[in-house]
Design a protein around this motif. Sequence first.
Motif, short mmCIF file in Angstrom:
data_model
loop_
_atom_site.label_atom_id
_atom_site.label_comp_id
_atom_site.label_asym_id
_atom_site.label_seq_id
_atom_site.Cartn_x
_atom_site.Cartn_y
_atom_site.Cartn_z
N LEU A 113 0.84 -1.20 0.00
CA LEU A 113 0.00 0.00 0.00
C LEU A 113 0.87 1.25 0.00
N THR A 114 1.93 1.23 0.81
CA THR A 114 2.86 2.36 0.86
C THR A 114 3.58 2.53 -0.47
N GLN A 115 4.03 1.42 -1.02
CA GLN A 115 4.76 1.47 -2.29
C GLN A 115 3.90 2.04 -3.41
N LEU A 116 2.64 1.63 -3.44
CA LEU A 116 1.74 2.08 -4.51
C LEU A 116 1.09 3.42 -4.21
N GLY A 117 1.18 3.87 -2.94
CA GLY A 117 0.53 5.13 -2.57
C GLY A 117 -0.97 5.02 -2.54
N ILE A 118 -1.48 3.85 -2.12
CA ILE A 118 -2.92 3.59 -2.13
C ILE A 118 -3.44 3.60 -0.69
N PRO A 119 -4.38 4.46 -0.37
CA PRO A 119 -4.96 4.46 0.98
C PRO A 119 -5.85 3.25 1.20
N ALA A 120 -5.90 2.81 2.46
CA ALA A 120 -6.73 1.65 2.79
C ALA A 120 -7.35 1.86 4.16
N ILE A 121 -8.56 1.35 4.33
CA ILE A 121 -9.24 1.35 5.62
C ILE A 121 -9.59 -0.09 5.96
N ALA A 122 -9.30 -0.48 7.20
CA ALA A 122 -9.65 -1.81 7.70
C ALA A 122 -10.85 -1.66 8.63
N PRO A 123 -12.07 -1.91 8.13
CA PRO A 123 -13.28 -1.61 8.91
C PRO A 123 -13.39 -2.34 10.24
N THR A 124 -12.97 -3.62 10.28
CA THR A 124 -13.21 -4.42 11.48
C THR A 124 -11.93 -4.89 12.17
N SER A 125 -10.77 -4.53 11.64
CA SER A 125 -9.52 -4.94 12.29
C SER A 125 -9.37 -4.26 13.64
N VAL A 126 -8.76 -4.96 14.60
CA VAL A 126 -8.70 -4.45 15.97
C VAL A 126 -7.28 -4.39 16.53
N GLN A 133 -3.98 -3.00 17.42
CA GLN A 133 -3.48 -1.64 17.48
C GLN A 133 -2.23 -1.44 16.64
N THR A 134 -1.36 -2.46 16.58
CA THR A 134 -0.11 -2.31 15.84
C THR A 134 -0.32 -2.16 14.34
N LEU A 135 -1.53 -2.39 13.87
CA LEU A 135 -1.81 -2.25 12.45
C LEU A 135 -1.50 -0.85 11.94
N VAL A 136 -1.73 0.15 12.76
CA VAL A 136 -1.49 1.53 12.33
C VAL A 136 -0.19 2.10 12.90
N ASP A 137 0.65 1.23 13.44
CA ASP A 137 1.96 1.66 13.93
C ASP A 137 2.98 1.58 12.80
N PRO A 138 4.09 2.35 12.90
CA PRO A 138 5.16 2.23 11.90
C PRO A 138 5.76 0.83 11.92
N PRO A 139 6.41 0.41 10.85
CA PRO A 139 6.63 1.17 9.60
C PRO A 139 5.46 0.97 8.64
N ASN A 140 5.55 1.66 7.52
CA ASN A 140 4.56 1.55 6.43
C ASN A 140 3.14 1.81 6.90
N ASN A 141 2.99 2.81 7.74
CA ASN A 141 1.64 3.13 8.24
C ASN A 141 1.07 4.41 7.63
N GLU A 142 1.70 4.91 6.57
CA GLU A 142 1.27 6.20 6.02
C GLU A 142 -0.11 6.15 5.37
N PHE A 143 -0.55 4.97 4.94
CA PHE A 143 -1.78 4.89 4.15
C PHE A 143 -2.82 3.96 4.76
N ILE A 144 -2.64 3.52 5.98
CA ILE A 144 -3.55 2.55 6.57
C ILE A 144 -4.36 3.16 7.71
N TYR A 145 -5.64 2.92 7.71
CA TYR A 145 -6.55 3.41 8.73
C TYR A 145 -7.35 2.24 9.30
N MET A 146 -7.78 2.37 10.54
CA MET A 146 -8.68 1.37 11.12
C MET A 146 -9.82 2.07 11.84
#
Length: 382
Positions: free
Chosen positions: A128-141, A143-156
């Motif tokens: 996602l970071t390489q392609l510059g594509i934003p993403a949202i994880a609706p039901t993921s829980v 916490q480390t999902l949005v921690d670095p590295p490669n967290n510029e385009f990921i939301y939960m």
Amino acid sequence: MATFRRSATLAGALIAALVTFAGCNKSGSDAPDTGTATGKPIIIGLDQDSTGPGASYSNISGKTIRLAIQDINDKGGVLGSPLQLVVGNDESDPTRSPAVVQKLVSEGAKLVLMQTGSAATAQAKPILTQLGIPAIAPTSVTQTLVDPPNNEFIYMLANATGDWAKVYCGAFEKANIKKIGVLTDDSPTMAAVDKALFDAMPCVQIAASEKGATAASDLSAQVARLKNANVDAVMVTSLGGAFEVLAQNTLASQLAAKPRFSLASIGNQPDSWKLANPGALNGLVFMGSINSQNPRTQELTKFLKDKNGADYEITAYDAQAWDTVHIVKLAIEKPAARTTRRSSTRRSRASPDTRPRSARQASPCPTPPPSTSVRMDCAACR
């Protein structure tokens, strides 16, 4: 249960370029129709685990994502353009999620909804970071999902495991529970969830931990070992579905006197309740995040009952799916409104090129700007 940590306009900074992306690629399959919207489609990717271990909850969310998109399209779309889905399925397999994301992007997606396991979503972060594509994880829980590295385009969106830990610790302390046994499935998603959750729970000792296959047909041996550990309570952590029902049936039979706790899975999968043995779910305590008194929840409940039948039980997965789609809608509309105002000002000054900068870039589908990742809690669950 919780409120937005930051407003949806933050997501807008990440997703604004979607307006420019509309119609840059041909459509995919498995998508709602265009409704009354007549503009060029805005293409959204959906990585949905529809057949793997996460299907028990992802299919609930996936259906509501489609209903939300169809409802938006029936009301004219987003800025006149329909939202269009292209769909993939990584079966919550971390080794497959990067390829699924790449395929969705190749089919035109400029935003991806990661309706799959947390572990699979985590493995998709670099691409996602390489392609510059934003993403949202609706039901993921996790916490480390949005921690670095490669967290510029990921939301939960959902309440994260750190929030859960506080709730469970409060319950354990009130019930004077000092020592628990854990029964979990063997999915990569639950391995990640368990680590994040229990690392944040110093309030209790895990005296025994047992694991079973997600497709297990017998958990008697695991429950027997938990019984021998003489724990104060048992906590089941699973993706839900058949494993959760089997776990609760077995615990009710072999450890009926022990308090039982579970994650949100069983509470948000009402179709599984009828599969449990009579009385097997009595006394079970699980995490819940739906507030039936919330006017937004009541509106969504009515909508879903109209679509799915009067006996439909709304779940947190529905609310998170609905909120995710509407956050995307708002994120596209608000930056577009700001761009229109800026463009009008430039025109009044007789600027030689009054188009937004993104429209003047050489590529017809520019890369969206990076943004700080945040966790966004479910608005309809408050």
